[in-house]
Design an enzyme around this catalytic site. Sequence first.
Site, PDB file in Angstrom:
ATOM      1  N   GLU A  30      33.485  30.899  42.442  1.00 39.59           N
ATOM      2  CA  GLU A  30      33.375  30.101  41.270  1.00 39.59           C
ATOM      3  C   GLU A  30      32.134  29.986  40.667  1.00 39.59           C
ATOM      4  O   GLU A  30      31.606  28.831  40.309  1.00 39.59           O
ATOM      5  CB  GLU A  30      34.015  28.785  41.722  1.00 39.59           C
ATOM      6  CG  GLU A  30      35.568  28.638  42.221  1.00 39.59           C
ATOM      7  CD  GLU A  30      35.973  27.144  42.488  1.00 39.59           C
ATOM      8  OE1 GLU A  30      35.055  26.299  42.058  1.00 39.59           O
ATOM      9  OE2 GLU A  30      37.112  27.191  42.747  1.00 39.59           O
ATOM     10  N   GLU A  59      41.528  30.885  46.758  1.00 41.02           N
ATOM     11  CA  GLU A  59      41.535  29.546  47.173  1.00 41.02           C
ATOM     12  C   GLU A  59      42.701  28.814  46.764  1.00 41.02           C
ATOM     13  O   GLU A  59      42.996  28.889  45.542  1.00 41.02           O
ATOM     14  CB  GLU A  59      40.231  28.711  46.635  1.00 41.02           C
ATOM     15  CG  GLU A  59      40.045  27.695  47.114  1.00 41.02           C
ATOM     16  CD  GLU A  59      38.349  27.385  46.811  1.00 41.02           C
ATOM     17  OE1 GLU A  59      37.597  28.092  46.953  1.00 41.02           O
ATOM     18  OE2 GLU A  59      38.041  26.033  46.363  1.00 41.02           O
TER      19      GLU A  59
END
Length: 842
Positions: free
Chosen positions: A431, A511
Amino acid sequence: MKKIKIGCLLGIQILLLSGLNAAEKNRTEFNDGWKFERFGKLPAGAYREEPDASIIDFNDSDWRSLSLPHDYGIEGPAEINLRGNTGKMPWAGVGWYRKHFSVDAADQGQRIFLDFDAAMSRSKVYLNGQLVGGQHYGYFAFRVDLTDALNYGGENVLAVRLFNDYDDARWYPGAGLYRNVYLVKTAPLHVAQYGVFVTTPEVSDASATINVKTAVTNQSDHTQAFIVEHQIVSKESPAAVVAKMTSAKQTLAAGEILDVEGATTIDSPTRWDLENPHLYHVITKVKIGENVVDEYTTDFGIRTIEFIADKGFFLNGERVQIKGVCMHHDLGPLGAAVNYRAIERQVEILQEMGSNAIRTSHNPPAPELIEICNRLGVMIVNEAFDYWVEPKGKNDYGGDNFRKYYEELLRNFVRRDRNAPSVIMWSVGNEVKEQGYADRAVPLVRNMTKVVKEEDPTRPSTIGCNNQWAGFNGVQKEVGVFGYNYKAKEEAKYYIKFMEKNPEIPLYGSETASAISSRDQYFFPVSDDKGEGIANLQVSDYVLSAVPWGYIPDVEFAVLDRFPAISGEFVWTGFDYLGEPTPFNQDKTNLLNFHTKAEREAFNQKMAALGNKTPSRSSYFGIIDLCGFPKNRYYIYQAHWRPDYPMVHVLPHWTWPGREGEITPVHVFTSGDEAELFLNGKSLGRKKKGEYEYRLRWDDVIYQPGELSVVAYKDGKKWAETSKQTVGEPAAVQLEADRSILKADGRDLAFVTVSLADAQGRYVPSTQNRFDLSIEGSGEIIAVGNGDSTNLESFQSLNYPLFNGLALVVVKTDASHAGDIVLKVESDGLKSASITLKSEKQ
């Protein structure tokens, strides 16, 4: 459809292999005999002026004596005013470690190194007052050359300075020399660190070709002539040599490194897989004439992996769905200090659930995790960075430090673990802020993938992206396998769009979920709104709550069942971890995860209502709590991930004084396909799972005391059954240890569960009683916990409360002597309990 073949040499599908980081023969632990002291910021707001503890004659006589690994942050005390996001623990400030040691005069002429598996953080290493090395980033291993600064035949003083700032981290990072340290002695001509690389370019049932590349370095002052010999043995039968190879004579000038390559064949190889994680090792010897001057052992495994964009992931030619979890590096009440048994226990609990993979979020793990996963048969996505040039925190490793050092760090990261059969991908980022901007992200990820391939051509690079546009702006084309975070929601539109626009690129959920819950905590009425079930700084355990960007497990299950081309998922998270107590963060750093301004503002309003002073200090994300106790989510994953394992789980517990006559929904998780629920012998109906349905629900059950039981069926036949009863008041303490026989090595651990029983010996849920601990014999209590994210009491306390019926006591053996260890637990007004563990010399 194009196949992405992992490890392709000469056009042949390859795969790699191998175990934990290799070991030099003359490599010894350097963990005992240290002195330690803190300076700068101290617990409870105190401050202590820092001296120059690097100088040789500094007086450390009043410093604390200890052994490594050591995490001084976990020692506390926790403070309500510290950041919940980093566990409310006092891990910031300066820590100094010093060690007095001697080196034999006969060692002069050898090369002497110190290997740190990691140090948190900004380490500076001094030997006899001279700065000899260090590592800024606290998760990466590093080596320091002591040779030229040593006092041979006399005393030496080693000093290590560490500094952590409160703005360094997004979760609890730990503090100190929290991983192992080793002293390495080699001849000037020796195998370089991580210098043996084993690959298998051809694998069949009949044979496997084994290629071994050995980096030999000459740190002498003259040219050396040498040969390299390898012996390959099975770790199950180390006396039986299955293959040998010897290089031609080589010459190597002073100060140079040479790659020596060789190949051999193993007949009828035993492959490493999830059910039979077979390991080999190669013993490498460097010889000058007939003298062996260096010996190096490398674990490896023989297996093939392949990601195929329209079919998924294949291990040894068979499709395997990745059933993974994300794991932070802390060990709950033990903090970040590495302990082999504690890591092993975590992996065993995950395997029992059905998990077959771990993503090391969001940094390189301890090498012990790699070794354990090699041995137990668990796959790893090995992750290097949580941020790139653009930092996520004021003082983290982004910016100039990343620009300068990421290539060097990435190379060492890959080299350390590239022989591990458990490692299936190298993740270069999580991220990262650059991901949505092609001009910033693409050049970086392209170069990182290049570095990865140069060091290991046998596995793909990957990245975990929460920004949907990273799947279409070019970032996705620079990695071998693309990872999307939280894209099963919104009817999986971005998963679907990605597969349509990128038919050549393998995809997985890097995720997923971010469901939240507190173990065995329930709130009524029960709602399917994922934002409900949150009260009193706890989250209901009905497995219906999730953070704004997340969703319940069922959502990802359905998407993966619909689209088998997606290789699998990594759930956030396997275990609760210290820090990031979403949705009860005190600070705002964690709000990096929010995707819209509205979500951020809504959360800020909730925090303002709480006065921004919450006691929460550990996560609610775990499928398993901080102490290793399963939440109800554990069983929906077990039911789905282990379809051939007969199991059924019913929730909630059935002791609800005061709820008589009220609606108390009952949910059932089972690997069967239908179930019948009974209350006090009366059937409440038999229900069958529909397509993409993963739980059975009886939402209108009226609570009455007695017995709640369920019988599960599969293909019309009885499959499994379970029950829960209304129990009485607590009458006695109960103790249960994970193991009763331990190694008397000063490291082995027993994890003892504390609970209460009623007069009939039945487990009593929802109790919060306090208890007192005492221990006798050849062991000590080193940690205690209960899984309550809001409990700020010391993890070293000998008086502690249960949380919803359970607590954990961690007992460590004494290296100085074997014998019985007797743990006693007392609670006011209840019958006490004791348990005897045996500590034995091995």
